[in-house]
Design a protein around this motif. Structure first.
Motif, PDB file in Angstrom:
ATOM      1  N   VAL A   8       8.652   0.333 -45.853  1.00 50.73           N
ATOM      2  CA  VAL A   8       9.503   1.216 -45.477  1.00 50.73           C
ATOM      3  C   VAL A   8      10.468   0.479 -45.877  1.00 50.73           C
ATOM      4  O   VAL A   8      11.300  -1.117 -45.274  1.00 50.73           O
ATOM      5  N   GLU A   9      11.516   0.973 -46.995  1.00 54.51           N
ATOM      6  CA  GLU A   9      13.238   0.206 -46.666  1.00 54.51           C
ATOM      7  C   GLU A   9      14.298   1.318 -45.467  1.00 54.51           C
ATOM      8  O   GLU A   9      13.670   1.837 -44.971  1.00 54.51           O
ATOM      9  N   TRP A  10      15.116  -0.197 -45.047  1.00 54.52           N
ATOM     10  CA  TRP A  10      15.551   0.477 -43.752  1.00 54.52           C
ATOM     11  C   TRP A  10      17.265  -0.181 -43.893  1.00 54.52           C
ATOM     12  O   TRP A  10      17.123  -1.649 -44.972  1.00 54.52           O
ATOM     13  N   ALA A  11      18.274  -0.085 -43.416  1.00 52.11           N
ATOM     14  CA  ALA A  11      19.651  -0.454 -43.455  1.00 52.11           C
ATOM     15  C   ALA A  11      20.535   0.271 -42.458  1.00 52.11           C
ATOM     16  O   ALA A  11      20.112   1.709 -42.430  1.00 52.11           O
ATOM     17  N   VAL A  12      21.343  -0.211 -42.304  1.00 50.93           N
ATOM     18  CA  VAL A  12      21.959   0.174 -41.393  1.00 50.93           C
ATOM     19  C   VAL A  12      23.597   0.424 -41.943  1.00 50.93           C
ATOM     20  O   VAL A  12      23.934  -0.752 -42.227  1.00 50.93           O
ATOM     21  N   VAL A  13      24.173   2.026 -42.147  1.00 53.17           N
ATOM     22  CA  VAL A  13      25.231   2.037 -42.613  1.00 53.17           C
ATOM     23  C   VAL A  13      26.524   2.700 -41.587  1.00 53.17           C
ATOM     24  O   VAL A  13      25.910   2.874 -40.595  1.00 53.17           O
ATOM     25  N   ASP A  14      27.409   1.654 -41.527  1.00 59.62           N
ATOM     26  CA  ASP A  14      28.402   2.118 -40.902  1.00 59.62           C
ATOM     27  C   ASP A  14      29.341   4.324 -41.348  1.00 59.62           C
ATOM     28  O   ASP A  14      29.200   4.661 -42.446  1.00 59.62           O
ATOM     29  N   SER A  15      29.366   5.537 -40.411  1.00 60.16           N
ATOM     30  CA  SER A  15      29.795   6.146 -41.063  1.00 60.16           C
ATOM     31  C   SER A  15      30.912   6.747 -39.322  1.00 60.16           C
ATOM     32  O   SER A  15      31.815   6.116 -38.526  1.00 60.16           O
ATOM     33  N   ASP A  16      31.303   7.583 -40.038  1.00 60.04           N
ATOM     34  CA  ASP A  16      32.757   8.626 -39.006  1.00 60.04           C
ATOM     35  C   ASP A  16      32.290   8.268 -37.586  1.00 60.04           C
ATOM     36  O   ASP A  16      32.745   8.828 -36.931  1.00 60.04           O
ATOM     37  N   ARG A  69      18.344   0.204 -32.354  1.00 55.23           N
ATOM     38  CA  ARG A  69      18.159  -0.150 -34.198  1.00 55.23           C
ATOM     39  C   ARG A  69      16.508  -0.738 -34.378  1.00 55.23           C
ATOM     40  O   ARG A  69      15.432  -0.312 -34.402  1.00 55.23           O
ATOM     41  N   ASP A  70      16.405  -2.065 -33.479  1.00 51.08           N
ATOM     42  CA  ASP A  70      14.734  -2.382 -32.578  1.00 51.08           C
ATOM     43  C   ASP A  70      13.433  -1.387 -32.403  1.00 51.08           C
ATOM     44  O   ASP A  70      12.546  -1.519 -33.074  1.00 51.08           O
ATOM     45  N   PHE A 110      20.845   7.723 -35.114  1.00 51.72           N
ATOM     46  CA  PHE A 110      22.472   7.954 -34.707  1.00 51.72           C
ATOM     47  C   PHE A 110      22.561   6.495 -33.633  1.00 51.72           C
ATOM     48  O   PHE A 110      21.588   5.861 -33.028  1.00 51.72           O
ATOM     49  N   HIS A 111      23.367   5.685 -33.708  1.00 55.45           N
ATOM     50  CA  HIS A 111      24.086   4.945 -33.067  1.00 55.45           C
ATOM     51  C   HIS A 111      23.150   3.453 -33.071  1.00 55.45           C
ATOM     52  O   HIS A 111      22.717   2.726 -31.777  1.00 55.45           O
ATOM     53  N   ALA A 112      23.317   3.113 -33.773  1.00 56.55           N
ATOM     54  CA  ALA A 112      22.104   2.563 -34.786  1.00 56.55           C
ATOM     55  C   ALA A 112      22.465   0.325 -34.425  1.00 56.55           C
ATOM     56  O   ALA A 112      22.636  -0.327 -34.718  1.00 56.55           O
ATOM     57  N   GLY A 126      29.897   6.802 -36.187  1.00 62.12           N
ATOM     58  CA  GLY A 126      28.990   4.847 -35.841  1.00 62.12           C
ATOM     59  C   GLY A 126      28.149   4.762 -36.625  1.00 62.12           C
ATOM     60  O   GLY A 126      27.733   5.696 -37.916  1.00 62.12           O
ATOM     61  N   PRO A 127      26.722   3.816 -36.490  1.00 60.37           N
ATOM     62  CA  PRO A 127      26.270   3.491 -37.086  1.00 60.37           C
ATOM     63  C   PRO A 127      24.621   4.331 -37.400  1.00 60.37           C
ATOM     64  O   PRO A 127      24.218   4.229 -36.327  1.00 60.37           O
ATOM     65  N   LEU A 128      24.304   4.388 -38.364  1.00 60.22           N
ATOM     66  CA  LEU A 128      24.056   4.945 -38.722  1.00 60.22           C
ATOM     67  C   LEU A 128      22.556   4.017 -39.474  1.00 60.22           C
ATOM     68  O   LEU A 128      22.605   3.550 -40.599  1.00 60.22           O
TER      69      LEU A 128
END
Length: 180
Positions: free
Chosen positions: A5-13, A38-39, A31-33, A15-17
């Protein structure tokens, strides 16, 4: 579990996703990652998919490159319809039926009532169950549960918070942009 499973946290308008993808497609948007969220989300995802910690790989390329690109384009106002492969295995039955109808039948800039969505899937008395399906949506924004509102025009609930729902509906032109 078929693969990593690949994952990433990205910034958005909004908040972090947290985005996660399998070899089948995009499987989760959270949402709100920030770190704690996130963990917890990664632990839950690993359990749901039967993945061990070694199978969760942080990567913003590969499987996630296109979802990340499309989300950035969506938030910049240039994308009205997502075209990414989705892995639907975190939802089933009625919830999956409702979410697929939402994804396919409620376009950018439109909204639908909980009861109307229930009717569309052949369950006219199931407005509350539609609400539960929206709350369990593993792919918010991409599968646009923010477009489901109350029949009297109220926003209804939203897993990402009502302010997040307002921002998404304003982005799509359904609500006015906030004044400040």
């Amino acid at each position: 579990m078929d693969s990593k499973v690949e994952w990433a946290v990205v910034d958005s308008d909004i908040g972090p996703l947290l985005l996660a993808a399998t070899d089948r497609g995009l499987v989760s948007v959270v949402f709100h990652a920030r770190e704690a969220v996130r963990d917890r989300a990664l632990d839950r995802l690993a359990a749901q998919l039967g993945a061990g910690p070694e199978e969760l790989t942080e990567s913003a390329s590969g499987r996630l490159a296109e979802p990340i690109r499309q989300l950035a384009e969506y938030f910049s106002g240039g994308l009205r319809e997502f075209d990414v492969v989705l892995d639907w295995r975190l939802t089933a039955g009625f919830n999956r039926q409702v979410l697929r109808e939402l994804a396919d039948g409620v376009p950018y800039g439109a909204v639908v009532g909980y009861g109307d969505l229930a009717k569309r899937v052949g369950q006219p008395g199931a407005a509350q169950a539609v609400g539960a399906a929206m709350g369990a949506n593993p792919l918010p924004v991409v599968v646009p549960c923010h477009r489901v509102v109350e029949s009297d025009g109220g926003l209804g609930g939203f897993g990402g918070g009502l302010e997040t729902k307002r921002i998404l509906l304003a982005l799509e032109g359904v609500l006015p942009q906030p004044l400040f």
